[in-house]
Design a protein around this motif. Structure first.
Motif, mmCIF file in Angstrom:
data_model
loop_
_atom_site.group_PDB
_atom_site.id
_atom_site.type_symbol
_atom_site.label_atom_id
_atom_site.label_comp_id
_atom_site.label_asym_id
_atom_site.label_seq_id
_atom_site.Cartn_x
_atom_site.Cartn_y
_atom_site.Cartn_z
ATOM 1 N N ARG A 1 0.856 -1.185 0.000
ATOM 2 C CA ARG A 1 0.000 0.000 0.000
ATOM 3 C C ARG A 1 0.890 1.232 0.000
ATOM 4 N NH1 ARG A 1 -1.105 2.485 4.443
ATOM 5 N NH2 ARG A 1 -0.690 0.614 5.670
ATOM 6 N N ALA A 2 0.644 2.117 -0.962
ATOM 7 C CA ALA A 2 1.440 3.339 -1.063
ATOM 8 C C ALA A 2 0.629 4.417 -1.766
ATOM 9 C CB ALA A 2 2.729 3.071 -1.831
ATOM 10 N N ALA A 3 0.810 5.637 -1.334
ATOM 11 C CA ALA A 3 0.073 6.758 -1.911
ATOM 12 C C ALA A 3 0.572 7.134 -3.306
ATOM 13 C CB ALA A 3 0.161 7.972 -0.984
ATOM 14 N N LYS B 1 8.115 2.480 -3.993
ATOM 15 C CA LYS B 1 9.506 2.067 -4.173
ATOM 16 C C LYS B 1 10.228 1.977 -2.823
ATOM 17 C CE LYS B 1 13.709 3.153 -6.673
ATOM 18 N NZ LYS B 1 14.442 4.036 -7.520
ATOM 19 N N ILE B 2 10.038 2.963 -1.970
ATOM 20 C CA ILE B 2 10.694 2.979 -0.658
ATOM 21 C C ILE B 2 10.233 1.792 0.187
ATOM 22 C CG2 ILE B 2 10.808 4.232 1.549
ATOM 23 C CD1 ILE B 2 10.741 6.845 -0.182
ATOM 24 N N ARG B 3 8.923 1.563 0.248
ATOM 25 C CA ARG B 3 8.394 0.473 1.081
ATOM 26 C C ARG B 3 8.792 -0.900 0.530
ATOM 27 N NH1 ARG B 3 2.546 0.899 3.088
ATOM 28 N NH2 ARG B 3 3.465 -0.003 4.965
ATOM 29 N N GLU C 1 11.477 -1.610 -1.395
ATOM 30 C CA GLU C 1 12.918 -1.808 -1.220
ATOM 31 C C GLU C 1 13.276 -2.105 0.225
ATOM 32 O OE1 GLU C 1 14.864 1.562 -2.998
ATOM 33 O OE2 GLU C 1 14.654 0.727 -5.015
ATOM 34 N N LYS C 2 12.553 -1.525 1.161
ATOM 35 C CA LYS C 2 12.807 -1.807 2.578
ATOM 36 C C LYS C 2 12.598 -3.296 2.852
ATOM 37 C CE LYS C 2 11.400 -0.639 7.248
ATOM 38 N NZ LYS C 2 10.473 0.085 8.097
ATOM 39 N N ILE C 3 11.538 -3.858 2.309
ATOM 40 C CA ILE C 3 11.288 -5.296 2.479
ATOM 41 C C ILE C 3 12.358 -6.092 1.752
ATOM 42 C CG2 ILE C 3 9.715 -7.200 1.964
ATOM 43 C CD1 ILE C 3 7.418 -5.133 2.132
ATOM 44 N N LEU C 4 12.615 -5.722 0.507
ATOM 45 C CA LEU C 4 13.547 -6.479 -0.324
ATOM 46 C C LEU C 4 14.939 -6.562 0.303
ATOM 47 C CD1 LEU C 4 13.552 -7.962 -3.057
ATOM 48 C CD2 LEU C 4 14.460 -5.875 -4.065
ATOM 49 N N TRP C 5 15.451 -5.434 0.780
ATOM 50 C CA TRP C 5 16.816 -5.414 1.330
ATOM 51 C C TRP C 5 16.907 -6.100 2.681
ATOM 52 C CZ3 TRP C 5 19.576 -5.273 -2.540
ATOM 53 C CH2 TRP C 5 19.351 -4.395 -3.600
ATOM 54 N N SER C 6 15.772 -6.389 3.307
ATOM 55 C CA SER C 6 15.792 -7.126 4.575
ATOM 56 C C SER C 6 15.882 -8.641 4.348
ATOM 57 C CB SER C 6 14.538 -6.815 5.395
ATOM 58 O OG SER C 6 13.394 -7.437 4.821
ATOM 59 N N LEU C 7 15.772 -9.060 3.088
ATOM 60 C CA LEU C 7 15.776 -10.491 2.747
ATOM 61 C C LEU C 7 17.157 -10.951 2.306
ATOM 62 C CD1 LEU C 7 12.509 -10.463 0.613
ATOM 63 C CD2 LEU C 7 12.753 -11.222 2.995
ATOM 64 N N PRO C 8 17.434 -12.237 2.470
ATOM 65 C CA PRO C 8 18.705 -12.760 1.944
ATOM 66 C C PRO C 8 18.779 -12.541 0.432
ATOM 67 C CG PRO C 8 17.628 -14.372 3.352
ATOM 68 C CD PRO C 8 16.649 -13.254 3.141
ATOM 69 N N GLU C 9 19.946 -12.180 -0.031
ATOM 70 C CA GLU C 9 20.127 -11.858 -1.449
ATOM 71 C C GLU C 9 19.678 -12.996 -2.367
ATOM 72 O OE1 GLU C 9 23.588 -10.255 -4.484
ATOM 73 O OE2 GLU C 9 23.992 -10.333 -2.341
ATOM 74 N N GLU D 1 7.960 -10.607 -5.892
ATOM 75 C CA GLU D 1 7.406 -9.609 -6.821
ATOM 76 C C GLU D 1 6.479 -8.701 -6.027
ATOM 77 O OE1 GLU D 1 4.400 -9.331 -10.667
ATOM 78 O OE2 GLU D 1 5.128 -11.298 -10.026
ATOM 79 N N PHE D 2 6.630 -7.404 -6.219
ATOM 80 C CA PHE D 2 5.799 -6.424 -5.522
ATOM 81 C C PHE D 2 4.759 -5.856 -6.486
ATOM 82 C CE2 PHE D 2 8.146 -6.315 -1.641
ATOM 83 C CZ PHE D 2 9.449 -6.619 -1.994
ATOM 84 N N ILE D 3 3.594 -5.560 -5.929
ATOM 85 C CA ILE D 3 2.540 -4.909 -6.704
ATOM 86 C C ILE D 3 1.968 -3.790 -5.840
ATOM 87 C CG2 ILE D 3 0.841 -6.632 -5.949
ATOM 88 C CD1 ILE D 3 -0.575 -6.139 -8.655
ATOM 89 N N GLN D 4 1.746 -2.636 -6.461
ATOM 90 C CA GLN D 4 1.220 -1.502 -5.709
ATOM 91 C C GLN D 4 -0.288 -1.633 -5.599
ATOM 92 O OE1 GLN D 4 2.487 2.330 -7.102
ATOM 93 N NE2 GLN D 4 1.174 3.439 -5.695
ATOM 94 N N GLY D 5 -0.796 -1.489 -4.387
ATOM 95 C CA GLY D 5 -2.237 -1.524 -4.188
ATOM 96 C C GLY D 5 -2.598 -1.814 -2.753
ATOM 97 N N ASP D 6 -3.812 -1.432 -2.400
ATOM 98 C CA ASP D 6 -4.306 -1.762 -1.069
ATOM 99 C C ASP D 6 -5.353 -2.862 -1.212
ATOM 100 O OD1 ASP D 6 -6.568 -0.501 -2.018
ATOM 101 O OD2 ASP D 6 -6.474 1.166 -0.631
ATOM 102 N N LEU D 7 -5.881 -3.321 -0.104
ATOM 103 C CA LEU D 7 -6.809 -4.444 -0.141
ATOM 104 C C LEU D 7 -8.030 -4.172 -1.003
ATOM 105 C CD1 LEU D 7 -6.771 -5.638 3.582
ATOM 106 C CD2 LEU D 7 -5.645 -6.668 1.611
#
Length: 161
Positions: free
Chosen positions: A47-49, A55-57, A59-67, A74-80
């Motif tokens: 979820r992002a405005a 992109k920020i949200r 990447e925060k998840i992505l960089w917290s994961l093992p390479e 895969e990320f998709i922009q949207g709310d419920l």
């Protein structure tokens, strides 16, 4: 799993994806990490405005994961509220839905709580009906469903307004 056509030259068996809502939260990130340990392909709504916040949200998840597991996310922009329309065309790729998104704050207004918690779950169930290869629908509930009540809580179904 599903099948995709390769430029009119035969078919390829593809692994199904797990759709995980609520992956930006603490528990959702723990679920994501465990799913990736089992080599699962993950589809994560964020979820992002706007595009910058998405992109920020993401990447925060992505960089917290093992390479080694990042290429399976895969990320998709949207709310419920918008996920059904966003993912309906891709529903045949989804074989598992883990619905973990919720508003958990006690001070949120009733309209927001219902839109996210109740209506968002209805949207996920609607999407699940479209997923021809769906094997599991997992719903993660919360201790916050009883509010600040003390003692035993009866499980009654309340009518929607």
């Amino acid at each position: 799993m599903g099948w995709i056509q390769l430029n009119g030259h035969g078919w390829k068996l593809t692994m199904g994806k797990t759709l995980l809502t609520g992956a930006t939260g603490y528990f959702g990130q723990k679920i994501l990490q465990q799913m990736l340990l089992s080599k699962e392909q993950m589809l994560i709504p964020v979820r992002a405005a706007n595009e910058d916040e998405f992109k920020i949200r993401s990447e925060k998840i992505l960089w917290s994961l093992p390479e080694a597991s990042r290429d399976r996310v895969e990320f998709i922009q949207g709310d419920l509220a918008s996920l059904y329309e966003s993912l309906k065309a891709r529903s045949h790729h989804i074989h598992r839905i883990i619905h973990n998104a919720a508003v958990k704050a006690f001070n949120v207004d009733e309209q927001t709580a219902n839109r996210v918690n109740r209506d968002g779950t209805v949207e996920m169930l609607k999407l699940a009906r479209e997923c021809s290869h769906l094997k599991q629908f997992l719903y993660v509930s919360t201790v916050y469903t009883s509010g600040m009540s003390a003692g035993p809580i009866d499980e009654n179904i309340f009518a929607t307004k």
